[in-house]
Enzyme design. Sequence first.
Site, PDB file in Angstrom:
ATOM      1  N   GLU A 285      -2.061  -9.352  -0.727  1.00  0.00           N
ATOM      2  CA  GLU A 285      -3.491  -9.493  -0.442  1.00  0.00           C
ATOM      3  C   GLU A 285      -4.321  -9.385  -1.716  1.00  0.00           C
ATOM      4  OE1 GLU A 285      -4.315  -7.955   3.972  1.00  0.00           O
ATOM      5  OE2 GLU A 285      -3.200  -6.505   2.770  1.00  0.00           O
TER       6      GLU A 285
ATOM      7  N   GLY B  89      -0.410  -5.187   0.878  1.00  0.00           N
ATOM      8  CA  GLY B  89      -1.628  -5.120   0.093  1.00  0.00           C
ATOM      9  C   GLY B  89      -1.488  -5.745  -1.281  1.00  0.00           C
TER      10      GLY B  89
ATOM     11  N   GLU C 169       3.490  -6.107   7.406  1.00  0.00           N
ATOM     12  CA  GLU C 169       2.781  -5.059   8.152  1.00  0.00           C
ATOM     13  C   GLU C 169       3.231  -4.909   9.598  1.00  0.00           C
ATOM     14  OE1 GLU C 169      -0.008  -6.007   4.723  1.00  0.00           O
ATOM     15  OE2 GLU C 169       1.419  -7.084   5.982  1.00  0.00           O
TER      16      GLU C 169
ATOM     17  N   ALA D  79       0.843  -1.187   0.000  1.00  0.00           N
ATOM     18  CA  ALA D  79       0.000   0.000   0.000  1.00  0.00           C
ATOM     19  C   ALA D  79       0.882   1.243   0.000  1.00  0.00           C
ATOM     20  CB  ALA D  79      -0.913   0.002   1.222  1.00  0.00           C
TER      21      ALA D  79
END
Length: 260
Positions: free
Chosen positions: A115, A112, A135, A66
Amino acid sequence: MEFENILTETRDSIQYITINRESKLNALNRATLAELHTAFVNAFNNPAVSGIIITGAGAKAFVAGADISEFVNLDAESGAALARNNQIDVFDLIANGNKPVIAAINGFALGGGLELALACHIRIAAETAKMGLPEVTLGLIPGYGGTQRLTQLIGKGKALEMILTADMITATDALQYGLVTHVVSQEALLAKAEELMLKIISRAPLALSAAIRSVNAGLIDGVNGYETEIDEFGKCFGTEDFKEGVAAFLQKRKAEFKGR
């Protein structure tokens, strides 16, 4: 529709979506996530599209995570809203899509980005790809379904090891864990994704959608996946594609499915 952060192209009934922020290692900022939502809604609703392949621009990254700079001013409430909205609008949208989605992981798939790949129905990787959920090094946890989908794919022990150590794994490791189904050279990645997708979309479209729904149902708390399978199986008998499939089998010819 013109996008600023992604590229889209349709060939041979396949919608190609390329995250096009190579200088940022294709990081997912708000604008990119919004464009992905629009692109997938359009693809799922476009009768000219039978399947979707998503990849990243360049050779370095699928999506390297992200855009962390957008997290700086978030608090507990706004952070939860960010995760909830993006899970619904992008990650769950892909996972529950009515058409098959393949992630062609061409490089780093981190946070992300991993993901996003996990939300796709099938993942293949270039042999140079690296994957991880880092993370916890930021004082966070995966917020776009990573704790759930990674565990479903590779089991609790390996998933917790990846999440808690924040270590990256190689494409070879990912294949061994069951995170990806094929590892090929960087140069052969898209060709392999196309080969796989063309085989899939030669099958009956309504049956593909029914299979996706049935597999997903077994992963939802409170839903009896077997009952969903029975229901979807029964519905297939009412389709023109079923009649065509049986007729083609008995006549020893290739079926010509219409998605009806």
